[in-house]
Design an enzyme around this catalytic site. Structure first.
Site, short mmCIF file in Angstrom:
data_model
loop_
_atom_site.label_atom_id
_atom_site.label_comp_id
_atom_site.label_asym_id
_atom_site.label_seq_id
_atom_site.Cartn_x
_atom_site.Cartn_y
_atom_site.Cartn_z
N THR A 27 35.95 43.06 33.76
CA THR A 27 34.66 43.69 34.04
C THR A 27 34.83 45.20 34.00
OG1 THR A 27 34.05 41.84 35.44
CG2 THR A 27 32.89 43.92 35.83
N HIS A 176 34.46 30.81 33.01
CA HIS A 176 35.18 31.48 34.11
C HIS A 176 35.22 30.54 35.31
CE1 HIS A 176 36.87 34.34 36.71
NE2 HIS A 176 36.09 35.39 36.48
N ASN A 179 39.08 32.94 40.13
CA ASN A 179 38.85 34.15 40.93
C ASN A 179 37.72 34.07 41.96
OD1 ASN A 179 40.91 34.89 39.34
ND2 ASN A 179 39.86 36.53 38.24
N TYR A 181 34.69 32.71 41.94
CA TYR A 181 33.28 32.71 41.56
C TYR A 181 32.72 31.28 41.56
CZ TYR A 181 34.39 37.52 40.71
OH TYR A 181 34.80 38.80 40.89
N ARG A 228 39.15 29.06 32.22
CA ARG A 228 40.10 29.87 32.99
C ARG A 228 40.16 29.36 34.43
NH1 ARG A 228 41.05 36.33 34.33
NH2 ARG A 228 43.22 36.17 33.68
N ASN A 234 44.51 32.53 47.03
CA ASN A 234 44.55 32.24 48.46
C ASN A 234 44.30 33.50 49.29
OD1 ASN A 234 45.15 30.47 50.75
ND2 ASN A 234 46.88 31.85 51.05
C1 LIG Z 1 39.06 46.10 36.26
C2 LIG Z 1 39.31 44.62 36.26
C3 LIG Z 1 38.27 43.74 36.00
C4 LIG Z 1 38.49 42.35 35.94
N1 LIG Z 1 37.45 41.52 35.59
C5 LIG Z 1 37.70 40.20 35.36
C6 LIG Z 1 36.69 39.37 34.81
O1 LIG Z 1 35.56 39.79 34.49
N2 LIG Z 1 37.01 38.06 34.61
C7 LIG Z 1 38.23 37.54 34.95
O2 LIG Z 1 38.47 36.34 34.75
N3 LIG Z 1 39.21 38.33 35.44
C8 LIG Z 1 38.98 39.63 35.63
N4 LIG Z 1 40.01 40.45 36.06
C9 LIG Z 1 41.36 39.90 36.24
C10 LIG Z 1 42.18 40.10 34.96
O3 LIG Z 1 41.70 39.29 33.91
C11 LIG Z 1 43.65 39.74 35.20
O4 LIG Z 1 43.73 38.44 35.72
C12 LIG Z 1 44.34 40.70 36.18
O5 LIG Z 1 44.11 42.06 35.82
C13 LIG Z 1 45.85 40.43 36.22
O6 LIG Z 1 46.42 40.65 34.95
P1 LIG Z 1 47.31 41.97 34.68
O7 LIG Z 1 48.41 41.97 35.74
O8 LIG Z 1 47.85 41.83 33.30
O9 LIG Z 1 46.39 43.16 34.84
C14 LIG Z 1 39.79 41.84 36.18
C15 LIG Z 1 40.83 42.72 36.48
C16 LIG Z 1 40.61 44.08 36.51
C17 LIG Z 1 41.77 45.02 36.78
#
Ligand SMILES: Cc1cc2nc3c(=O)[nH]c(=O)nc-3n(C[C@H](O)[C@H](O)[C@H](O)COP(=O)(O)O)c2cc1C
Length: 364
Positions: A27, A176, A179, A181, A228, A234
């Site tokens: 996002t 989705h 997380n 939702y 996903r 948790n």
């Molecule tokens: C700014 C931001 C926005 C995110 N928005 C979403 C989202 O819209 N949908 C989702 O499934 N995960 C979202 N996430 C989680 C990421 O997809 C990912 O799981 C998380 O950043 C961990 O991966 P990384 O360690 O490679 O950053 C978001 C993470 C960040 C940092």
């Protein structure tokens, strides 16, 4: 060479990915316009990152009811479909592939985003989160429990959003289910207190996911549909691991084998769950034994650990979130063993180009 596998092409069914490095859904709240439409700026952002083997867009709302964050581009109006076409054309123009992540936030929303009405969720459980509204962050409130009619309408909204995504030129859709939702609010005991066919048993709590997939069957190509999941979430986003979490996810992932999906996108624990025996500790390793199709694994990977997880055979693709925010050319940087730009958290969700399309590539 040990790291070579991440650069190898991968066949996602008939979709040919140039490498195994996936951009995770994120996002960014850049659609601060009437109608919440993805713009030319959105298209530029994804175009800059199109050397990823696959891009998964930020969560895009399937309906007005699904909204839980301001300035997020939706995929339920004709204008929004037209807006997303700019992005899909830009990514395809660079030889990239892109899926849309279909999102409903459920309880993780605020009456301000619904003309004063309570957001809809499986049960009357306040997720106790801060919600990003037009007036800044506000505490979430207790949601309105969904009627069966509300659930059926939501399933239909997911179906229409998937149809819209293909019309907008996406290569596929990711539901989705992670997380905290709406879908995970159905899965988890602490957020689902229903006593009808959508609550209680594992099968009932998972039902909505399979009803969405059953709706999509025959209407869209299931080889272009993905899910996903975040099985070890948790204590954050209002979700708790419980005594049936492992059995629930084993059931769901095993059943997903029957749908011939594009992939499942799994997330390693967001927090340390080593003291919780009821939590799955190593998500990719655990589900590799259960799921026969493509697995994308996520969370906290770097070039080395991504190479290791692929070499171990625990996943087929690795997705990167934050590294892609700051490094549009992450693939080239990995190839060159170049230093990575550091992300600026202050601009993750702010309007405009700053912290969005202005991170430098190696060659500029
Ligand atoms: C700014 C931001 C926005 C995110 N928005 C979403 C989202 O819209 N949908 C989702 O499934 N995960 C979202 N996430 C989680 C990421 O997809 C990912 O799981 C998380 O950043 C961990 O991966 P990384 O360690 O490679 O950053 C978001 C993470 C960040 C940092």
């Amino acid at each position: 060479m040990e790291t070579a596998l991440i650069f190898e092409p991968y066949s996602l069914n008939e979709l040919k990915l140039n490498n195994r490095i996936v951009m995770a859904p994120m996002t960014r709240s850049r659609s601060a316009n009437e109608g919440n439409v993805a713009t030319e700026l959105t298209a530029l952002y994804y175009k800059q990152r199109a050397t990823a083997g696959l891009i998964i867009t930020e969560g895009t709302f399937i309906s007005e009811e699904a909204v839980g964050v301001v300035n997020v581009p939706g995929i339920y109006s004709q204008e929004q479909i037209a807006g997303w076409r700019l992005t899909t054309a830009a990514v395809h123009g660079e030889g990239g592939k892109i899926f849309a992540q279909l999102w409903h936030t459920g309880a993780y929303s605020h009456p301000d985003l619904h003309n004063g009405n309570k957001p809809l969720a499986p049960s009357n459980v306040n997720p106790e989160q801060q919600v990003f509204t037009a007036e800044g962050f506000k505490p979430s409130e207790a949601p309105q429990p969904m009627t069966v009619e509300d659930i059926k309408r939501t399933i239909s909204d997911f179906k229409q959003a998937a149809i819209n995504a293909f019309e907008a030129g996406f290569d596929g859709v990711e539901l989705h289910g992670a997380n905290g939702y709406l879908l995970q609010q159905f899965f988890s005991k602490n957020t689902n207190h229903r006593v009808d066919e959508y609550g209680g048993s594992i099968k009932n709590r998972a039902r909505i996911l399979f009803e969405i997939l059953d709706e999509l069957k025959g209407i869209v190509d299931m080889k272009r549909v993905a899910v996903r999941l975040n099985p070890s979430l948790n204590g954050i986003m209002g979700i708790l691991v419980d005594d049936e979490t492992i059995a629930l996810y084993n059931y769901m992932v095993n059943k997903l084998n029957d749908y011939g999906l594009s992939y499942i996108h799994l997330i390693e624990p967001f927090t340390d769950v080593s003291a919780i025996p009821a939590a799955i500790q190593q998500v990719a390793k655990h589900f590799r034994k259960i799921y026969s199709g493509t697995i994308i694994i996520n969370r906290g990977f770097n070039k080395e650990t991504a190479s290791q997880v692929l070499a171990a055979g625990d996943a087929d693709l690795v997705s990167f979130g934050v590294p892609f925010i700051a490094n549009p050319d992450l693939v080239a940087r990995f190839k060159a063993d170049a230093a990575l730009n550091q992300p600026d958290q202050a601009t993750f969700y702010t309007p405009g180009e700053k912290g969005y399309t202005d991170y430098p590539s190696l060659n500029n």
